[in-house]
Write a protein that holds these residues in place. Structure first.
Motif, PDB file in Angstrom:
ATOM      1  N   GLU A 362     -13.137  -1.272 -11.170  1.00 23.55           N
ATOM      2  CA  GLU A 362     -12.322  -2.265 -10.473  1.00 23.55           C
ATOM      3  C   GLU A 362     -10.833  -1.939 -10.599  1.00 23.55           C
ATOM      4  O   GLU A 362     -10.075  -2.037  -9.629  1.00 23.55           O
ATOM      5  CB  GLU A 362     -12.606  -3.669 -11.027  1.00 23.55           C
ATOM      6  N   LEU A 363     -10.433  -1.544 -11.802  1.00 23.79           N
ATOM      7  CA  LEU A 363      -9.031  -1.185 -12.002  1.00 23.79           C
ATOM      8  C   LEU A 363      -8.661   0.032 -11.146  1.00 23.79           C
ATOM      9  O   LEU A 363      -7.611   0.074 -10.507  1.00 23.79           O
ATOM     10  CB  LEU A 363      -8.788  -0.907 -13.485  1.00 23.79           C
ATOM     11  N   THR A 364      -9.552   1.011 -11.130  1.00 24.37           N
ATOM     12  CA  THR A 364      -9.298   2.224 -10.358  1.00 24.37           C
ATOM     13  C   THR A 364      -9.201   1.930  -8.860  1.00 24.37           C
ATOM     14  O   THR A 364      -8.331   2.464  -8.162  1.00 24.37           O
ATOM     15  CB  THR A 364     -10.418   3.251 -10.603  1.00 24.37           C
ATOM     16  N   GLU A 365     -10.070   1.061  -8.377  1.00 24.37           N
ATOM     17  CA  GLU A 365     -10.039   0.714  -6.956  1.00 24.37           C
ATOM     18  C   GLU A 365      -8.756  -0.026  -6.593  1.00 24.37           C
ATOM     19  O   GLU A 365      -8.193   0.171  -5.510  1.00 24.37           O
ATOM     20  CB  GLU A 365     -11.269  -0.146  -6.612  1.00 24.37           C
ATOM     21  N   GLY A 366      -8.277  -0.858  -7.507  1.00 26.51           N
ATOM     22  CA  GLY A 366      -7.001  -1.531  -7.263  1.00 26.51           C
ATOM     23  C   GLY A 366      -5.850  -0.561  -7.179  1.00 26.51           C
ATOM     24  O   GLY A 366      -4.943  -0.702  -6.347  1.00 26.51           O
ATOM     25  N   LEU A 367      -5.863   0.455  -8.036  1.00 27.64           N
ATOM     26  CA  LEU A 367      -4.830   1.485  -7.998  1.00 27.64           C
ATOM     27  C   LEU A 367      -4.883   2.265  -6.684  1.00 27.64           C
ATOM     28  O   LEU A 367      -3.850   2.672  -6.146  1.00 27.64           O
ATOM     29  CB  LEU A 367      -5.002   2.440  -9.172  1.00 27.64           C
ATOM     30  N   ARG A 368      -6.086   2.485  -6.178  1.00 29.03           N
ATOM     31  CA  ARG A 368      -6.231   3.205  -4.904  1.00 29.03           C
ATOM     32  C   ARG A 368      -5.654   2.398  -3.747  1.00 29.03           C
ATOM     33  O   ARG A 368      -4.884   2.917  -2.931  1.00 29.03           O
ATOM     34  CB  ARG A 368      -7.710   3.509  -4.638  1.00 29.03           C
ATOM     35  N   LEU A 369      -6.007   1.126  -3.683  1.00 29.22           N
ATOM     36  CA  LEU A 369      -5.601   0.303  -2.545  1.00 29.22           C
ATOM     37  C   LEU A 369      -4.118  -0.035  -2.541  1.00 29.22           C
ATOM     38  O   LEU A 369      -3.529  -0.235  -1.481  1.00 29.22           O
ATOM     39  CB  LEU A 369      -6.415  -0.998  -2.524  1.00 29.22           C
ATOM     40  N   HIS A 370      -3.522  -0.108  -3.726  1.00 27.35           N
ATOM     41  CA  HIS A 370      -2.149  -0.609  -3.804  1.00 27.35           C
ATOM     42  C   HIS A 370      -1.241   0.310  -4.622  1.00 27.35           C
ATOM     43  O   HIS A 370      -0.834  -0.031  -5.733  1.00 27.35           O
ATOM     44  CB  HIS A 370      -2.146  -2.013  -4.416  1.00 27.35           C
ATOM     45  N   PRO A 371      -0.914   1.498  -4.103  1.00 23.98           N
ATOM     46  CA  PRO A 371       0.054   2.361  -4.794  1.00 23.98           C
ATOM     47  C   PRO A 371       1.445   1.737  -4.703  1.00 23.98           C
ATOM     48  O   PRO A 371       1.924   1.425  -3.617  1.00 23.98           O
ATOM     49  CB  PRO A 371      -0.022   3.678  -4.003  1.00 23.98           C
ATOM     50  N   ILE A 372       2.086   1.526  -5.837  1.00 22.49           N
ATOM     51  CA  ILE A 372       3.333   0.777  -5.862  1.00 22.49           C
ATOM     52  C   ILE A 372       4.454   1.480  -5.104  1.00 22.49           C
ATOM     53  O   ILE A 372       5.294   0.836  -4.486  1.00 22.49           O
ATOM     54  CB  ILE A 372       3.755   0.503  -7.321  1.00 22.49           C
ATOM     55  N   VAL A 373       4.499   2.805  -5.148  1.00 28.25           N
ATOM     56  CA  VAL A 373       5.437   3.561  -4.320  1.00 28.25           C
ATOM     57  C   VAL A 373       4.603   4.306  -3.274  1.00 28.25           C
ATOM     58  O   VAL A 373       3.964   5.303  -3.590  1.00 28.25           O
ATOM     59  CB  VAL A 373       6.268   4.552  -5.160  1.00 28.25           C
ATOM     60  N   PRO A 374       4.567   3.823  -2.032  1.00 25.92           N
ATOM     61  CA  PRO A 374       3.635   4.382  -1.039  1.00 25.92           C
ATOM     62  C   PRO A 374       4.066   5.698  -0.404  1.00 25.92           C
ATOM     63  O   PRO A 374       3.250   6.377   0.208  1.00 25.92           O
ATOM     64  CB  PRO A 374       3.568   3.276   0.023  1.00 25.92           C
TER      65      PRO A 374
END
Length: 530
Positions: A362-374
């Motif tokens: 779940e944590l990894t998927e969140g990192l995938r969907l929402h990169p803080i610097v796109p």
């Protein structure tokens, strides 16, 4: 005297106008990417820059173009220049990893980075970067980082107690106001043995600047600012650096952060230097502050950092380990709030294995969907050829699997689009699906330091450290997320979360649609677990 000044102003205006006109004509007819397909120019002077900079949601416009033209295409930018937009995995790997220093940060990215972080490793290039990397290496060993886990856990417990003490449980809480407090306290104590006291409500200059650095009621620059930045980056370096003395409003905020962080850093650094003077036990310490102390006093020029470099490293670490982690945690809670099943699964994992090692899907998927610097910005240091995993079609209808670029070519690397590329992640790439990371599926091209993601490129040049810097962020994220889910259930507020936008404001920040004046918003309903 006045007449001389007026003449000088008119002369400067005439020279600038002539330079811009000449540059526009030259770049328009000498474009090295005109063989590529791309969107039509929407403005004579601005190209596509205005619509890219002023989009309301991160990567909305680029995604449409990537879908139409493939994983690499040409976009028009200011004054007739072309930019290469890239989301192809092999091209990203080549630019960021394989080619070494052949694709440094673009000139304007370097200028802004220096304003914000000074002469730190985030700004440095080439030999300077290599020297700073070697000096910082010992502070980021896996053994050193593991020592911080108990601090992360204690800090999260304090946040949970704060919510209970202030009777925020069973109510809607804007978690984006609280998460930066805990991460600021954590980075201060873990890296520099400095207590910001943000969670306890202690006011400090640095904390106040952090609040407003990436969120402002007027997030988007005016046309004249966009044109000024483009003009500045096209000038020879000495002239461009001179114009940096006249910063825009946004750049002024960056400089205020740099000044405030260096002020804090100087006090911490000099106090530590006095305490460490003559103490043998400090010479073997590998925390960030001790490492910086030793590098400042090193006689070997290949290892030494001057005081300004040391203070700049501290400023960079404060921001990279604070605001980015807080924003990422907010987006992770956002997704778990919308998916009660996955939230419950994470809680079950915590309950069954409290000292869990590793990172949940779940944590990894969140990192995938929402990169803080796109997006990251690079330019070619020399003529080169960038390979592609997925061939594209040129203007003439030819299929190509590599793109020749000329020296100075501006390149935009779209992390946000790559992280949602259907060719890499499947047809559900835009959807929340943690189970994709529960399957042992190997990707054709390996990217990033973790899970084939480029999310941790937000630390930018820190990625070249030959030690797992990203593990610090993962450990902190994991501890905060697990600590909060162990104590609370999160659910959508009345009205839901559909009005939350991923706003491009330096970092990708959450805001309410049509209510940006409220600032950063991630309102979630929290309930104590029984």
């Amino acid at each position: 005297m006045l007449g001389t000044v007026i003449k000088a102003i008119f002369a400067f205006a005439f020279i600038s106008s002539t330079y811009i006109l000449f540059g526009f004509v030259y770049q328009y007819y000498q474009r090295s990417l005109k063989f590529l397909r791309g969107p039509p120019r929407s403005s004579f002077l601005l190209g596509n820059d205005y619509e890219l900079i002023h989009q309301e949601e991160v990567n909305i416009i680029e995604t449409k173009w990537f879908n139409e033209y493939g994983t690499a295409f040409r976009a028009s930018i200011c004054y007739g220049e072309d930019s290469l937009m890239v989301a192809d995995p092999r091209a990203l790997q080549y630019v960021l990893h394989t080619s070494g220093y052949r694709f440094p940060k673009s000139i304007d990215a370097q200028q802004v980075t220096k304003m914000m972080f000074g002469r730190s490793i985030v700004w440095a290039e080439g030999e300077v970067h290599n020297r700073q990397r070697k000096a910082l290496n010992p502070a980021f060993s896996a053994t050193q980082l593991r020592q911080f886990l108990s601090l992360f856990q204690r800090s999260t417990a304090r946040l949970a107690n704060k919510w209970k003490e202030e009777q925020l449980v069973s109510s809607v809480v804007n978690v984006s106001q609280w998460l930066p407090k805990i991460t600021l306290d954590v980075i201060g104590e873990s890296a520099f043995d400095y207590k910001f006291g943000a969670l306890d409500g202690h006011a400090n200059e640095l904390g106040e600047i952090f609040k407003h650095m990436f969120a402002d009621s007027r997030l988007y620059p005016q046309t004249r600012i966009i044109l000024f930045r483009a003009f500045r980056r096209s000038l020879p370096t000495p002239l461009a650096n001179f114009l940096c003395r006249f910063p825009t409003k946004e750049e002024t905020r960056f400089r205020e952060f740099s000044d405030a962080s260096k002020k804090v850093a100087k006090s911490v650094f000099r106090t530590a230097a006095q305490e460490a003077n003559g103490q043998e036990d400090s010479k073997g310490s590998k925390d960030v502050l001790s490492v910086l102390l030793r590098s400042n006093s090193a006689e070997d020029p290949k290892k030494a950092l001057d005081e300004d470099e040391v203070l700049s490293q501290m400023a960079a670490i404060m921001l990279a380990g604070h605001e980015t982690t807080a924003s990422t945690t907010a987006w992770l809670l956002f997704e778990l709030t919308k998916s009660p099943k996955d939230q419950q699964r994470v809680y079950a994992e915590i309950r069954d294995v409290r000292a869990r090692v590793g990172v949940g899907a779940e944590l990894t998927e969140g990192l995938r969907l929402h990169p803080i610097v796109p997006n990251l910005f690079r330019q070619a240091a020399s003529d080169d050829s960038i390979p592609l995993d997925f061939p594209i079609i040129t203007e003439s209808g030819e299929e190509i699997s590599q793109i020749p670029v000329s020296k100075g070519q501006r390149i935009v690397l779209s992390i946000g689009v790559y992280n949602r590329l259907t060719q890499v992640w499947g047809d559900d790439a835009n959807e929340w699906n943690p189970e994709r990371f529960m399957i042992d599926s190997k990707k054709k091209t390996a990217l990033g330091v973790y899970a084939n993601l480029l999310t941790f490129r937000y630390i930018d040049n820190l990625q070249f450290l030959k030690v797992p810097v990203w593990r610090f962020a993962i450990m902190e994220l994991q501890a905060i997320l697990f600590g909060l889910l162990e104590n609370f259930e999160f659910s959508p507020p009345p009205g839901g979360l559909n009005d939350i936008q991923r706003v491009p404001a330096g970092l990708m920040i959450p805001m309410k649609k049509n209510n940006w004046q409220e600032g950063v918003q991630m309102p979630l309903y929290i309930k104590a677990r029984e």
